[in-house]
Design an enzyme around this catalytic site. Structure first.
Site, PDB file in Angstrom:
ATOM      1  CG  ASP A   3      -1.407   7.858   0.335  1.00 14.51           C
ATOM      2  OD1 ASP A   3      -1.113   9.046   0.437  1.00 14.51           O
ATOM      3  OD2 ASP A   3      -1.573   7.286  -0.767  1.00 14.51           O
ATOM      4  CG  ASP A   9      -2.363   2.654   6.273  1.00 12.59           C
ATOM      5  OD1 ASP A   9      -2.516   2.303   5.082  1.00 12.59           O
ATOM      6  OD2 ASP A   9      -2.749   3.755   6.702  1.00 12.59           O
ATOM      7  CG  ASP A  44      -1.652   1.242   1.463  1.00 13.54           C
ATOM      8  OD1 ASP A  44      -2.309   1.698   0.517  1.00 13.54           O
ATOM      9  OD2 ASP A  44      -1.575   1.805   2.585  1.00 13.54           O
TER      10      ASP A  44
HETATM   11 MG   LIG Z   1      -2.966   3.222   3.300  1.00 16.73          MG
END
Ligand SMILES: [Mg+2]
Length: 252
Positions: free
Chosen positions: A17, A194, A15
């Site tokens: 960001d 995240d 991923d």
């Molecule tokens: Mg993310």
């Protein structure tokens, strides 16, 4: 969970960001560490191309942020998928957010400073990072626009944002489709993310005998630790013999 050492049969699904990059006040303000594209390119070379970026951002933004690194990638949570050979798949073709939804949302947030709409090729996101006190109202607004049982679109919770995205796409689906092809096929996937949408990617990585690592748990919530682990990974891989020279008796 402790992140493992990379080996030459690993495949990375990353991923962007909140995983490789620190979250910024708005998506446009994100800062790419100057060494990151080169680090990813190094891993890409060591893993024969088995490094994919799997993001909620559109593909063109991923490419702009990580230029000149141009890997296999999934944009908009898997709606757009680019394979290692550059083949592009968009799924499904021809479905767009209805204009009246955009209009209602645009009018709905007018009086809420700090709340903004990010338009994407196949969806949109309503961000409230700069006005976190509006969270409940933002959710009420988007729920009033998108029926829970809508056949094509769903609401996707993100970090201080809510996205309207295609129901048919997911990061898990993106991992599964990439794993069906070289150079990912037959490798052990490691998915790092995240956020809520990353969970599907992590589950799929585990189904392929790999791992899903949450930034909060495996990296102390800090993208700098993810980058440090990747840097360590390149050094570890450099110290490993190439697979064909690993048999007993092979010359050192
Ligand atoms: Mg993310």
């Amino acid at each position: 969970m402790t992140p493992p050492d990379l080996d030459r049969k690993s495949a990375l699904f990353l991923d962007l960001d909140g995983t490789l990059l620190e979250i910024a006040a708005t998506p446009e303000l994100v800062v790419v560490p100057p060494a990151l594209p080169g680090l990813l390119a190094h891993l890409h070379q060591q893993l024969d191309g088995a490094v994919a970026i799997v993001s909620g951002r559109p593909l063109h933004q991923i490419d702009n942020l990580l230029a000149p690194f141009h890997p296999a990638a999934a944009g908009e949570h898997g709606v757009s998928l680019r394979f290692c050979d550059g083949t592009l798949q968009e799924l499904p073709v021809g479905i767009a957010i209805p204009d009246d939804w955009r209009d209602t949302l645009t009018r709905g947030i007018e009086a809420w400073p700090g709340v903004r709409i990010e338009n994407k090729p196949h969806g949109l996101a309503v961000h409230y990072r700069l006005a976190p006190e509006r969270e409940a109202e933002v959710w009420e607004l988007v729920r009033s626009v998108v029926p829970a049982d809508h056949p094509w679109f769903r609401l996707i919770p993100a970090r201080e944002a809510v996205e309207l995205g295609l129901r048919a796409a997911s990061k898990g689906d993106a991992v599964e489709r990439l794993m069906a092809h070289a150079p990912f096929h037959g490798r052990r996937p490691i998915f790092i993310g995240d956020d809520f949408t990353d969970e599907a990617g992590m589950s799929m990585a585990r189904r392929f005998g790999g791992m899903g690592l949450r930034v909060a748990e495996a990296f102390g919530g800090d993208p700098a630790n993810v980058r440090a682990w990747l840097t360590h990974g390149t050094q570890h891989l450099d110290s490993q013999p190439p697979p064909q020279a690993a048999s007993p008796g092979a010359p050192a």
